[in-house]
Design a protein around this motif. Sequence first.
Motif, PDB file in Angstrom:
ATOM      1  N   GLU A 336       0.833  -1.210   0.000  1.00 35.10           N
ATOM      2  CA  GLU A 336       0.000   0.000   0.000  1.00 35.10           C
ATOM      3  C   GLU A 336       0.867   1.259   0.000  1.00 35.10           C
ATOM      4  OE1 GLU A 336      -2.700  -0.364   3.328  1.00 35.10           O
ATOM      5  OE2 GLU A 336      -3.199  -2.414   2.729  1.00 35.10           O
ATOM      6  N   GLN A 337       0.329   2.312  -0.577  1.00 39.97           N
ATOM      7  CA  GLN A 337       0.964   3.641  -0.551  1.00 39.97           C
ATOM      8  C   GLN A 337       2.420   3.604  -1.018  1.00 39.97           C
ATOM      9  OE1 GLN A 337      -0.773   6.525   0.051  1.00 39.97           O
ATOM     10  NE2 GLN A 337      -2.464   5.081  -0.033  1.00 39.97           N
ATOM     11  N   ALA A 338       2.672   2.912  -2.143  1.00 42.76           N
ATOM     12  CA  ALA A 338       4.035   2.855  -2.676  1.00 42.76           C
ATOM     13  C   ALA A 338       4.487   4.254  -3.092  1.00 42.76           C
ATOM     14  CB  ALA A 338       4.086   1.900  -3.855  1.00 42.76           C
ATOM     15  N   PHE A 339       5.797   4.500  -2.962  1.00 41.31           N
ATOM     16  CA  PHE A 339       6.389   5.792  -3.341  1.00 41.31           C
ATOM     17  C   PHE A 339       6.499   5.854  -4.875  1.00 41.31           C
ATOM     18  CE2 PHE A 339      10.591   8.104  -3.921  1.00 41.31           C
ATOM     19  CZ  PHE A 339      10.073   9.370  -3.704  1.00 41.31           C
ATOM     20  N   ARG A 340       6.903   4.705  -5.475  1.00 41.31           N
ATOM     21  CA  ARG A 340       6.978   4.546  -6.933  1.00 41.31           C
ATOM     22  C   ARG A 340       6.638   3.097  -7.272  1.00 41.31           C
ATOM     23  NH1 ARG A 340      12.993   7.012  -7.643  1.00 41.31           N
ATOM     24  NH2 ARG A 340      13.279   5.567  -5.936  1.00 41.31           N
ATOM     25  N   ARG A 341       6.535   2.801  -8.564  1.00 44.29           N
ATOM     26  CA  ARG A 341       6.332   1.405  -8.966  1.00 44.29           C
ATOM     27  C   ARG A 341       7.560   0.589  -8.594  1.00 44.29           C
ATOM     28  NH1 ARG A 341       2.897  -0.368 -12.553  1.00 44.29           N
ATOM     29  NH2 ARG A 341       4.368  -1.581 -13.776  1.00 44.29           N
ATOM     30  N   PRO A 342       7.382  -0.674  -8.132  1.00 44.37           N
ATOM     31  CA  PRO A 342       8.564  -1.488  -7.790  1.00 44.37           C
ATOM     32  C   PRO A 342       9.371  -1.806  -9.053  1.00 44.37           C
ATOM     33  CG  PRO A 342       6.526  -2.730  -7.404  1.00 44.37           C
ATOM     34  CD  PRO A 342       6.126  -1.369  -7.859  1.00 44.37           C
ATOM     35  N   ASN A 343      10.628  -1.424  -9.051  1.00 47.34           N
ATOM     36  CA  ASN A 343      11.474  -1.663 -10.229  1.00 47.34           C
ATOM     37  C   ASN A 343      12.936  -1.518  -9.831  1.00 47.34           C
ATOM     38  OD1 ASN A 343      12.364  -2.066 -12.801  1.00 47.34           O
ATOM     39  ND2 ASN A 343      11.936   0.027 -13.496  1.00 47.34           N
ATOM     40  N   ALA A 344      13.447  -2.492  -9.077  1.00 49.35           N
ATOM     41  CA  ALA A 344      14.832  -2.397  -8.591  1.00 49.35           C
ATOM     42  C   ALA A 344      15.777  -3.138  -9.522  1.00 49.35           C
ATOM     43  CB  ALA A 344      14.930  -2.969  -7.184  1.00 49.35           C
ATOM     44  N   ASN A 345      16.989  -2.606  -9.641  1.00 48.14           N
ATOM     45  CA  ASN A 345      18.012  -3.244 -10.466  1.00 48.14           C
ATOM     46  C   ASN A 345      19.244  -3.567  -9.646  1.00 48.14           C
ATOM     47  OD1 ASN A 345      17.219  -3.581 -13.254  1.00 48.14           O
ATOM     48  ND2 ASN A 345      16.836  -1.368 -13.187  1.00 48.14           N
ATOM     49  N   ILE A 346      19.783  -4.752  -9.920  1.00 49.88           N
ATOM     50  CA  ILE A 346      21.020  -5.154  -9.244  1.00 49.88           C
ATOM     51  C   ILE A 346      22.173  -4.953 -10.211  1.00 49.88           C
ATOM     52  CG2 ILE A 346      22.294  -7.225  -8.561  1.00 49.88           C
ATOM     53  CD1 ILE A 346      19.886  -8.203  -7.104  1.00 49.88           C
ATOM     54  N   ASN A 451       1.608  -5.169   8.452  1.00 49.99           N
ATOM     55  CA  ASN A 451       0.212  -5.331   8.887  1.00 49.99           C
ATOM     56  C   ASN A 451      -0.794  -4.820   7.862  1.00 49.99           C
ATOM     57  OD1 ASN A 451       0.780  -6.504  11.454  1.00 49.99           O
ATOM     58  ND2 ASN A 451       1.477  -4.485  12.118  1.00 49.99           N
ATOM     59  N   GLU A 452      -0.553  -5.144   6.592  1.00 55.48           N
ATOM     60  CA  GLU A 452      -1.477  -4.734   5.534  1.00 55.48           C
ATOM     61  C   GLU A 452      -2.455  -5.869   5.243  1.00 55.48           C
ATOM     62  OE1 GLU A 452       1.702  -1.800   3.225  1.00 55.48           O
ATOM     63  OE2 GLU A 452       0.687  -3.358   2.086  1.00 55.48           O
ATOM     64  N   ASP A 453      -3.636  -5.478   4.813  1.00 55.47           N
ATOM     65  CA  ASP A 453      -4.691  -6.462   4.550  1.00 55.47           C
ATOM     66  C   ASP A 453      -4.664  -6.888   3.087  1.00 55.47           C
ATOM     67  OD1 ASP A 453      -7.082  -7.914   4.502  1.00 55.47           O
ATOM     68  OD2 ASP A 453      -7.899  -6.654   6.114  1.00 55.47           O
ATOM     69  N   MET A 454      -4.747  -8.193   2.839  1.00 51.78           N
ATOM     70  CA  MET A 454      -4.725  -8.690   1.460  1.00 51.78           C
ATOM     71  C   MET A 454      -5.951  -8.215   0.666  1.00 51.78           C
ATOM     72  SD  MET A 454      -1.875 -10.263   1.107  1.00 51.78           S
ATOM     73  CE  MET A 454      -1.883 -11.370  -0.306  1.00 51.78           C
ATOM     74  N   SER A 455      -7.039  -7.894   1.371  1.00 55.09           N
ATOM     75  CA  SER A 455      -8.253  -7.448   0.656  1.00 55.09           C
ATOM     76  C   SER A 455      -8.078  -6.054   0.057  1.00 55.09           C
ATOM     77  CB  SER A 455      -9.453  -7.469   1.598  1.00 55.09           C
ATOM     78  OG  SER A 455      -9.222  -6.558   2.654  1.00 55.09           O
ATOM     79  N   ASP A 456      -7.007  -5.344   0.478  1.00 60.72           N
ATOM     80  CA  ASP A 456      -6.775  -3.992  -0.065  1.00 60.72           C
ATOM     81  C   ASP A 456      -5.906  -3.997  -1.318  1.00 60.72           C
ATOM     82  OD1 ASP A 456      -8.263  -2.983   1.995  1.00 60.72           O
ATOM     83  OD2 ASP A 456      -6.538  -2.651   3.313  1.00 60.72           O
ATOM     84  N   ILE A 457      -5.614  -5.191  -1.853  1.00 58.12           N
ATOM     85  CA  ILE A 457      -4.731  -5.285  -3.029  1.00 58.12           C
ATOM     86  C   ILE A 457      -5.283  -4.533  -4.251  1.00 58.12           C
ATOM     87  CG2 ILE A 457      -3.925  -6.940  -4.791  1.00 58.12           C
ATOM     88  CD1 ILE A 457      -2.741  -8.580  -2.575  1.00 58.12           C
ATOM     89  N   ARG A 461      -3.178  -1.819  -6.343  1.00 56.95           N
ATOM     90  CA  ARG A 461      -2.906  -1.933  -7.798  1.00 56.95           C
ATOM     91  C   ARG A 461      -3.318  -0.651  -8.512  1.00 56.95           C
ATOM     92  NH1 ARG A 461      -5.106  -7.816  -8.229  1.00 56.95           N
ATOM     93  NH2 ARG A 461      -3.244  -9.003  -7.683  1.00 56.95           N
ATOM     94  N   GLN A 462      -4.453  -0.106  -8.092  1.00 57.83           N
ATOM     95  CA  GLN A 462      -4.957   1.151  -8.665  1.00 57.83           C
ATOM     96  C   GLN A 462      -3.930   2.272  -8.428  1.00 57.83           C
ATOM     97  OE1 GLN A 462      -7.801   1.549 -10.458  1.00 57.83           O
ATOM     98  NE2 GLN A 462      -7.172   3.664 -10.768  1.00 57.83           N
ATOM     99  N   HIS A 463      -3.363   2.282  -7.211  1.00 56.44           N
ATOM    100  CA  HIS A 463      -2.346   3.284  -6.850  1.00 56.44           C
ATOM    101  C   HIS A 463      -1.122   3.150  -7.757  1.00 56.44           C
ATOM    102  CE1 HIS A 463       0.002   5.996  -4.356  1.00 56.44           C
ATOM    103  NE2 HIS A 463       0.927   5.069  -4.184  1.00 56.44           N
ATOM    104  N   LEU A 464      -0.703   1.900  -8.040  1.00 49.97           N
ATOM    105  CA  LEU A 464       0.450   1.669  -8.938  1.00 49.97           C
ATOM    106  C   LEU A 464       0.145   2.174 -10.353  1.00 49.97           C
ATOM    107  CD1 LEU A 464       2.142  -1.785  -8.184  1.00 49.97           C
ATOM    108  CD2 LEU A 464       2.680   0.459  -7.277  1.00 49.97           C
ATOM    109  N   ARG A 465      -1.104   1.948 -10.811  1.00 52.76           N
ATOM    110  CA  ARG A 465      -1.484   2.432 -12.149  1.00 52.76           C
ATOM    111  C   ARG A 465      -1.418   3.959 -12.206  1.00 52.76           C
ATOM    112  NH1 ARG A 465      -4.876  -2.176 -12.285  1.00 52.76           N
ATOM    113  NH2 ARG A 465      -6.627  -1.128 -11.284  1.00 52.76           N
TER     114      ARG A 465
END
Length: 519
Positions: A336-346, A451-457, A461-465
Motif C-alpha cells: 500500500e501507498q508505494a512511493f513509486r512502482r517497484p522496479n529495482a536493479n542489481i 500489517n497490511e490487509d490482502m483485501s486492499d490489493i 494496484r490502482q495506486h500503482l497504475r
Amino acid sequence: MNSGMASIPEYYAGKSVLITGATGFMGKVLVEKLLRSCPDVKALYILVRPKAGQSMKQRVSDMMKCKLFDRVREENPDFHQKIVPISSELTQPGLSISAADVERLTACVNIVFHCAATIRFDEPLKHALQLNVIATQQLLSLAQQMHHLEAFIHISTAYANCNRRHIDEIIYPPPVEPKKLIESVEWMDDGIMRDITPRLIGDRPNTYTYTKALAECVVQQEQDKLNVGIIRPSIVGASWQEPFPGWIDNFNGPSGVFIAAGKGILRTMRANNDAVADLIPVDVVINLTLAAGWYTAVHRPKTALVYNCTTGSINPFHWGEIEHHVMSSFKRNPLEQAFRRPNANITSNYLINQYWILVSHKFPAFIYDLFLRLCGQKPQMMRIFNRLHKAIHLLEYFSSQEWEWNSENMSMLMGQLSPEDRKTFNFDVRQLNWPEYIENYCIGTKKYVLNEDMSDIPAARQHLRKLRNIRYTFNTLLVVFIWRVFIARSQMARNIWYFVVSLCFKFLSYFRASSTLTN
C-alpha cells in the motif's frame, strides 16, 4: 525402545529447556516449535530482559499474543503455562540472574539453546563483545553448574569465518585469544576502541562476524566438560512451511530490502547477479537446532559438532533470480501507498550503482522533500534514503561475493532421524521451491511486518497504475520541454523535427489508405 532410538518428541518429553534470545525472531520460532511438536516438554525457561515501564510477565504475554502462536493456541490453549520467564540482563555480571533463579535453573535444566546475540553489524566492538562473547562465557559457566544438563546448543552464523572462501564444519583458530582481548578492552574508552577496531577485525567486514567467531572458540573451550553443538545458519529469512509460510516480524537483512524495493523506494543495489544468495528459512534452522539438541544429548559426540545450515551447495539460488521474483511478486501483490512502482536493479558495477543512486534515489528524494517543504510539511525522504543506503552498504559485502560451505553434518543428522521425525522436523532444503518461497516471503512482509490487509490489493494496484500514468506524463513533458528548448536554438534540430513529424504524418496516411483498401 532404548534411549538411543527415542524419537525427538519422546526425547523432549518431561525435559526442562533454557532458551536465551527467546523474544527475538529465531527464539520465538524455537519456542513455538517446541510447544507444538513436543507437546510433553516439561518447561521452557526463557531469559527476559526487564524493560522500563513493562513488567516481564507483560513482555511474555505480549509475545504469546503474536500470530505465530495461533496454531499452538488452537491445539493447547494453556500452552503459556509451560513458559517460565527468568529476569536476566546479558550485559551484566552473572547475567544478573538472581541467586534463587540460579538455584532453580541448575537444579532442573536439561538442554540449553543459546540464541541471544546482537545482530547489528555496526555494533561498537565493546558492546558486541559483551553480548556475543562475554554473555556466552557466563552462560557456559552457568551451564557447568547444571546437575542434569545433557546438551548445550549454540547458535552461531555461517559468516563467522567469512574471511575464508571455503568453510568446513570445524571451529577455526580464533583471530585472537578471546580472554586476552576481553581483559585488554576492559580499561579502554570508546575513543580508543573505535580507533583499534579496524586493526582488530582485520579481513572480516564487521564486529558481528568477528565476535561470533570468538564466541565459537569460547564454546569449543568447554567441549570436554559439556556436550556441545554449534549451528551456523546463513542469511535467515521468513518461514518456509511452519507454523505457516512466510512468517517474518522484522526489517533485518533481506526483509528490509524487499520492503524498500516493494515500496518503490529502493531502485538500485550493489550485488553480483550470478552469486549464490544463501538464504535459509527460519523454520529450517529451528528444526535442525532441535534435531541437533536431540542428537547431542543422545549420542554425546566426543567433540563439538558444527552444523553449517546453508542452502548454496544443496539448492542454489542467485541474487539475480531473487531480484526477478521479488519484483514480479510485488507487482502481483503490491504494498500500500508505494512511493513509486517497484522496479529495482542489481548491478555489480560501482560507478553504475552510484549513477542510479543519484538519479533514482537522491534526485527524487530532493524533489519530494522540496514539495513537502512548499506544502509546509517536514521533509523526510532524504532521511529515509540515507538510512536505506547505510543498511544496504552493510549488506553489500554479503551480496557481492559467494562462499562454499560444507554441510556433511547436516546430511549425517538427517540420516539419523526416523522417517516420522524427518517429516515433523524437516530441514531438507532440497525440497525448497525458491520462486514459491520468495512469493510467500514478500506476502509475509506485507501481512506480518507492515500489517497490511490482502483485501486492499485492488486499491494498491490502482495506486500503482496512477503512479505509472504520472511517470509517463512527466517523461513526455520532460522530452517535449528539452526538445523545444533544443529546437529553439538550432536550425538542424528544427529540420530533424519537421522531418520526423512529416514521416509520422506520411505513415499515418499510408496506414489509413492501406486499411481502406483491405476493407
